[in-house]
Design a protein around this motif. Structure first.
Motif, short mmCIF file in Angstrom:
data_model
loop_
_atom_site.label_atom_id
_atom_site.label_comp_id
_atom_site.label_asym_id
_atom_site.label_seq_id
_atom_site.Cartn_x
_atom_site.Cartn_y
_atom_site.Cartn_z
N GLU A 163 -9.64 1.20 -5.31
CA GLU A 163 -9.68 -0.57 -6.28
C GLU A 163 -9.07 -1.11 -5.28
O GLU A 163 -9.23 -2.60 -5.87
CB GLU A 163 -9.14 0.63 -7.54
N HIS A 164 -7.65 -0.80 -5.24
CA HIS A 164 -5.79 -1.70 -4.93
C HIS A 164 -6.91 -2.24 -3.49
O HIS A 164 -6.65 -3.16 -3.39
CB HIS A 164 -5.68 -0.71 -4.46
N SER A 217 1.14 -1.14 0.25
CA SER A 217 -0.04 0.11 -0.15
C SER A 217 0.63 0.95 0.33
O SER A 217 0.01 2.35 -0.28
CB SER A 217 -1.03 -0.33 1.31
N ASN A 265 0.57 1.35 -4.01
CA ASN A 265 -0.51 1.73 -4.62
C ASN A 265 -1.37 1.86 -2.94
O ASN A 265 -1.31 0.56 -2.62
CB ASN A 265 -0.79 -0.08 -5.20
N HIS A 266 -2.52 2.91 -3.10
CA HIS A 266 -3.18 3.20 -1.93
C HIS A 266 -4.70 3.31 -2.41
O HIS A 266 -5.51 4.41 -1.83
CB HIS A 266 -2.18 4.29 -1.21
N SER A 267 -5.19 3.22 -4.08
CA SER A 267 -6.38 3.83 -4.35
C SER A 267 -7.38 2.71 -3.55
O SER A 267 -6.91 1.04 -3.05
CB SER A 267 -6.25 3.59 -5.87
#
Length: 726
Positions: A39-40, A32, A35-37
């Motif tokens: 959706e992720h 995270s 990638n911290h959206s």
């Protein structure tokens, strides 16, 4: 990240010891930081739900804020009633656990106030402290905590918090600082341009040629010129979390264990940085740990003195135990030789293929099982031949990149299923385990094991197809019976209409005269209005529907015919005799123009079967193949061709029908034997031929029917039946 690695090490050193040494750890990395959206996180949730749906967990360990927040939101749905122990949570307050149960752990309490107090003690001329954190979630939490903790110093020094700058801009900022300034490192993982940096490398980037001292709050930043401070240790966070976990596993209620808010932080400094900025060691706190401190002459002299004393004492002891040590040494040497032989035997005789490769892809060592799996005569041939596994072993070179990426990021790989090539080019399915390690010279290598799962993959496909055909068979039977009755009424009604309207019988003439209409007028009306053609069309359509219904019934019900011995080669010759003169210019195929290569006379292929049904299977496969080849445009000198092979495979008789037609893609290949699925145009097929053939082979004769095809490379059907035993 070394932070996570150190936490893991603390867990393994503290938790995985008796009586819990056999605990199974499932480790999931959320990634995270990069990638911290939303959706992720949704994908992570779906993945965890799928992976752990059938696994009974005893405890969940959580590291850092993102994992903690994720579990607070989703624990009750993903892991109901499983207790959670967390660590590394910044800016923690008890209110964060309102509404959740069975959560406890170790808060990450930074010692920023103690560190700044020591900065002012060690460097009394300090007027300005520049505090650095990134703008990710953890960095924002750290800045908020730092602002609260350092507020009491606001009247005596200037506290400046960094803006959202790039790494280069931060470096320029530090390089421009004057005497009296100090840099305090918080957490920094990514700059505003999305450039990710390991925590360890950040200290090196920012402190290189820095004109001012740089202090830190995290142990892994203490390197390459960073002075130090009262730092947080990931290892001790893992140790404290494991101690709480052991209490829960021993029976305590997680909700009754308070969150530990006093960390195991310690003053730690680098001697080289202290020397660079002229900070005396005697100004450090008494409990401080100083790294890289050189030995003084005095310390070295003390060591020699005490070493001399110890040597004299040891010599006396050694004289007494020398004989015993020699015996022990011989015993150890013997055990080592035995151990080497044992593990060499395990390596050589293992059923799994075991390998070592260089990071560039050259095979360094394999066992005999590895050579056998990939069709090589010996392991020496494997080592000599496979100098690039990406091109010579992998079916798709992109899979090698996936393998390398996994080992670069995780260091190990487990259960990786991939297509590979044998020496003869045959494609096999392999499941692979691997880890990154080093050889005796310190070079990075990969080692692991492989297992051939080709048969398992084929069995999975056959089971799926069999289940699908069984369910469709029941549906086909029901539909056929429901359609058959009204269809019979329709056909018989059309036949009656034809007899009463188009035949000049005495009864029809009499009824027409009673109605005041000459029968000839009725006939003329029927002809002029094309009613006769309409009735004929209705009758033909009804008969076509009846044919489909009969096919559905044949597909779904078992026959009572008797099985007798037949030779598959004789049945194939009979099928060929029926179709050899078959042609259809509308469908653009002609058997007389197809080259037929037969290779099924070499062995006895006698099976117990219904000869008519198996002959029907061969007819369907031959006609379908001929029609497919009729749609392909061949190059000059190339002609349509069937290759027919018959051979034994264990206790099975195998008959293969291979053509050089247009082939099929994977989607068509997976559905080609489903009822009513057809690639032909309208009115050129019912879609039942192959499904009935599949039913005859698998359900009626307990055999196997498979199809192998690639676009542009033709199609091969394989029919396998149990050999006849008298």
């Amino acid at each position: 990240m070394s932070w996570v690695s150190n936490i893991e090490k603390g867990i393994r050193d503290t938790l995985l010891v008796p009586p819990y040494k056999d605990l199974v750890l499932h480790i999931e990395y959320m990634d995270s930081k990069r990638n911290h959206s939303a959706e992720h996180y949704a994908r992570i949730k779906d993945l965890l739900k799928s992976k752990f749906d059938t696994i009974d967990l005893s405890l969940i360990l959580s590291s850092d804020n993102n994992a903690f927040d994720f579990l607070v939101r989703n624990r009750d749905e993903l892991f109901p009633e499983v207790p959670v122990v967390f660590c590394g949570v910044n800016n923690f307050s008890n209110s964060q656990l309102d509404g959740v149960s069975d959560f406890t752990g170790v808060a990450e309490i930074m010692s920023s106030r103690d560190t700044v107090a020591e900065i002012l003690h060690q460097l009394p001329d300090t007027k300005h402290i520049y505090v650095i954190n990134d703008y990710l979630k953890t960095g924002r939490a750290w800045e908020a905590t730092l602002r609260r903790n350092l507020a009491p110093f606001g009247g005596s020094i200037d506290l400046e918090y960094n803006e959202n700058l790039s790494i280069e801009q931060l470096r320029d900022k530090i390089q421009s600082m004057k005497k009296g300034s100090v840099v305090l490192l918080g957490v920094y993982f990514s700059d505003r341009d999305g450039v990710y940096i390991t925590y360890e490398k950040l200290g090196s980037l920012l402190t290189q040629n820095s004109p001012v001292p740089v202090y830190c709050l995290l142990r892994f930043n203490l390197r390459d010129g960073v002075v130090g401070g009262k730092v947080i240790s990931g290892y001790h966070q893992g140790v404290m979390m494991s101690e709480v976990a052991r209490r829960i596993l021993a029976g305590e209620n997680a909700g009754e264990i308070p969150v530990a808010k006093v960390g195991s932080n310690v003053f730690m400094y680098d001697w080289q940085a202290l020397d660079k900025y002229g900070i005396p060691v005697d100004r450090l706190p008494e409990e401080s740990v100083v790294l890289n401190e050189p030995f003084s002459f005095y310390n070295e002299y003390l060591y020699l003195v005490w070493s001399t004393i110890v040597v004299f004492v040891a010599m006396v002891s050694l004289v007494l135990v020398l004989g015993k040590n020699i015996v022990t040494l011989r015993k150890v040497r013997s055990e080592l030789q035995h151990s080497e032989l044992k593990y060499r035997s395990i390596f050589d005789n293992a059923q799994e293929g075991i390998y070592q490769t260089s990071i560039e892809g050259r095979v360094l060592a394999v066992n005999d099982a590895f050579a056998a799996i990939f069709g090589y005569a010996s392991r020496e041939e494997v080592v000599d031949t496979l100098d690039n596994v990406a091109t010579k072993l992998y079916h798709n070179e992109s899979d090698r990149e996936i393998f390398l990426e996994a080992l670069r990021t995780e260091g190990r790989l487990s259960g990786f299923e991939v297509k590979m090539k044998r020496k003869n080019g045959e494609v096999v399915w392999i499941t692979m385990n691997a880890r990154k390690t080093q050889d005796q010279d310190g070079n990075v290598i990969f080692e692991g094991s492989v297992v051939d799962i080709t048969s398992r993959k084929h069995n999975e496909l056959r089971i799926i197809q069999s289940e699908k055909m069984m369910s469709v068979g029941g549906l086909a039977a029901g539909m056929a019976h429901e359609i058959n009755n009204p269809l019979a009424v329709i056909i018989s009604s059309v036949q009656n209409l034809q007899r009463r309207l188009t035949r000049e019988t005495s009864r029809n003439v009499k009824i027409a005269e009673e109605c005041g209409v000459p029968y000839s007028a009725i006939m003329e009306y029927i002809e002029r209005s094309s009613c006769s053609k309409l009735m004929t069309g209705m009758y033909e359509a009804g008969m076509r529907a009846a044919t489909i219904v009969r096919g559905m019934l044949s597909f779904s019900r078992k026959s009572d015919s008797e099985f007798v011995p037949h030779d598959l080669g004789d049945l194939m010759r009979s099928a060929l005799s029926l179709v050899v003169n078959d042609y259809d210019f509308r469908r653009n195929y002609d058997f007389r123009k197809i080259k037929i290569v037969d290779d099924f006379d070499a062995e006895d292929l006698t099976v117990a079967c219904d000869g008519t049904e198996i002959q029907q299977v061969f007819l369907n496969l031959l006609k379908n193949g001929a029609e497919a080849m009729g749609e392909k445009k061949y190059h000059e000198g190339e002609v349509p061709c069937f290759v027919l092979r018959g051979y034994r495979l264990g206790d099975l008789a195998v008959m293969e029908i291979e053509d050089n037609g247009p082939g099929m893609d994977e989607e068509v290949r997976n559905r080609i034997m489903e009822p009513f699925f057809t690639t032909k145009s309208v009115n050129r097929g019912t879609g039942l031929g192959l499904s009935i053939s599949y039913f005859i082979v698998t359900d009626r004769h307990h055999g196997v029917m498979e199809v192998f095809s690639e676009p542009g490379k033709g199609t091969r059907f394989s029919v396998k039946l149990p050999l006849y035993e008298s």
